[in-house]
Scaffold this motif. Structure first.
Motif, PDB file in Angstrom:
ATOM      1  N   ARG A  24       0.819  -1.218   0.000  1.00  0.00           N
ATOM      2  CA  ARG A  24       0.000   0.000   0.000  1.00  0.00           C
ATOM      3  C   ARG A  24       0.852   1.266   0.000  1.00  0.00           C
ATOM      4  NH1 ARG A  24      -5.256  -0.211   0.698  1.00  0.00           N
ATOM      5  NH2 ARG A  24      -5.351   1.791   1.767  1.00  0.00           N
ATOM      6  N   LEU A  28      -0.078   6.934  -5.890  1.00  0.00           N
ATOM      7  CA  LEU A  28      -1.130   6.952  -6.908  1.00  0.00           C
ATOM      8  C   LEU A  28      -0.543   7.255  -8.279  1.00  0.00           C
ATOM      9  CD1 LEU A  28      -3.923   8.860  -4.942  1.00  0.00           C
ATOM     10  CD2 LEU A  28      -3.736   6.394  -5.347  1.00  0.00           C
ATOM     11  N   LEU A  31       1.044   4.153  -9.792  1.00  0.00           N
ATOM     12  CA  LEU A  31       0.026   3.250 -10.334  1.00  0.00           C
ATOM     13  C   LEU A  31      -0.494   3.754 -11.674  1.00  0.00           C
ATOM     14  CD1 LEU A  31      -2.010   2.371  -7.119  1.00  0.00           C
ATOM     15  CD2 LEU A  31      -0.448   0.875  -8.382  1.00  0.00           C
ATOM     16  N   ARG A  54      -2.033  -6.961  -7.750  1.00  0.00           N
ATOM     17  CA  ARG A  54      -2.703  -6.400  -6.569  1.00  0.00           C
ATOM     18  C   ARG A  54      -3.567  -5.202  -6.964  1.00  0.00           C
ATOM     19  NH1 ARG A  54      -1.641  -5.885  -0.976  1.00  0.00           N
ATOM     20  NH2 ARG A  54      -3.235  -4.507  -0.124  1.00  0.00           N
ATOM     21  N   TYR A  55      -3.121  -4.491  -8.012  1.00  0.00           N
ATOM     22  CA  TYR A  55      -3.856  -3.295  -8.432  1.00  0.00           C
ATOM     23  C   TYR A  55      -4.504  -3.477  -9.809  1.00  0.00           C
ATOM     24  CZ  TYR A  55      -1.752  -1.201  -4.375  1.00  0.00           C
ATOM     25  OH  TYR A  55      -1.392  -0.935  -3.074  1.00  0.00           O
TER      26      TYR A  55
END
Length: 290
Positions: A24, A28, A31, A54-55
């Motif tokens: 985590r 952002l 990503l 995971r994303y």
């Protein structure tokens, strides 16, 4: 333009920092970039696949590691020349900092292509932030040589530096490394162990270097995982005291001469620093008129 959303630029290499443990911790923007680029060059494609999954990001991957980095020059240049976008990532942290990526970045820049950093996690900065060190200056060394002789020589070269020293070390070498540090630096310097940062068994421990081996040996779990080691810097040398002869000479001359002249003559006679003699003269001046 909306700066809150990353937009990739054609023919650009992105250097993307990834989490050092807790997934985590990715940003952002990282990503967004990883989802938008055409290709990702990864130190270990299995690790990166796990992160991307995971994303919910599906991406073409190829391996980038120390043994093939220069061999990938042509491949990456070819992609960029076609207007493609490429991201490079390592297993954990920021690429090119004790990890692959530096050669690729230099080559790409020399070829005239754009390189964009996507900042994020770095183990050294993470450890430094919780070490409780007030010295604002530090020297990041990374991994020391793997054998004792070269390692001790490297440590000896670092010994005089007044900066906090930051190292990375692997678990199977940690005891030997701390033994060499104690031999070279002595027992009094303070060391901070930062182990398994951001992971379940994260450990931050500080102690005098002379107690470090005992702490490691007290529990085998303390020797597991990747380490960041932060060692306090050398104490600045204490300024040498003025000789008693210089003090006596200065006091005698101050009874007979103006302060600056007394300082100048004392410096010529004793060879001591004029600035230090002047400071002493100022402290003695109120008594010289009595």
């Amino acid at each position: 333009m909306d700066q809150s959303k990353a937009i990739v630029i054609p023919a650009t290499l992105y250097v993307v920092a990834t989490p050092i443990g807790n997934l985590r911790d990715i940003t952002l923007r990282a990503l967004d970039v990883l989802a938008a680029v055409d290709v990702v060059a990864a130190e270990d494609t299995r690790t990166t696949k796990h992160l991307l999954a995971r994303y919910a990001i599906s991406k073409t991957l190829f391996a980038l590691h120390r043994h093939n980095e220069s061999a990938l020059f042509a491949k990456i240049a070819g992609l960029l020349s076609q207007g493609k976008t490429v991201a490079i990532v390592t297993d954990a942290g920021t690429p090119a900092i004790s990890d692959p990526g530096g050669l690729i970045v230099r080559f790409v820049r020399e070829q005239g292509f754009k390189v964009v950093p996507i900042p994020g996690c770095n183990a050294a900065a993470c450890a430094l932030s919780v070490a409780g060190i007030s010295n604002p200056h530090f020297l990041f060394y990374g991994f020391l040589p793997t054998s004792s002789g070269p390692r001790r020589r490297a440590l000896a070269n670092l010994k005089p530096h007044p900066y906090s020293l930051i190292f990375y070390e692997a678990p199977h070498r940690i005891l030997e490394c701390i033994g060499d540090m104690t031999e070279v630096f002595g027992r009094d310097r303070r060391i901070t162990f930062a182990r398994e940062l951001t992971k379940v068994f994260e450990t931050i421990h500080g102690c005098p270097l002379g107690e470090a081996l005992a702490w490691l040996e007290a529990d085998s779990d303390r020797r597991k995982g990747e380490f960041v080691l932060i060692l306090s810097g050398a104490e600045p040398p204490k300024e040498a005291e003025l000789s008693e002869q210089a003090r006596s000479t200065l006091q005698l001359l101050m009874h007979e001469l103006p302060l600056k002249q007394a300082v100048r003559l004392t410096a010529e006679i004793s060879g001591e620093s004029k600035n230090r003699l002047y400071s002493l003269a100022l402290s003695l001046q109120p008594h010289s008129n009595s």
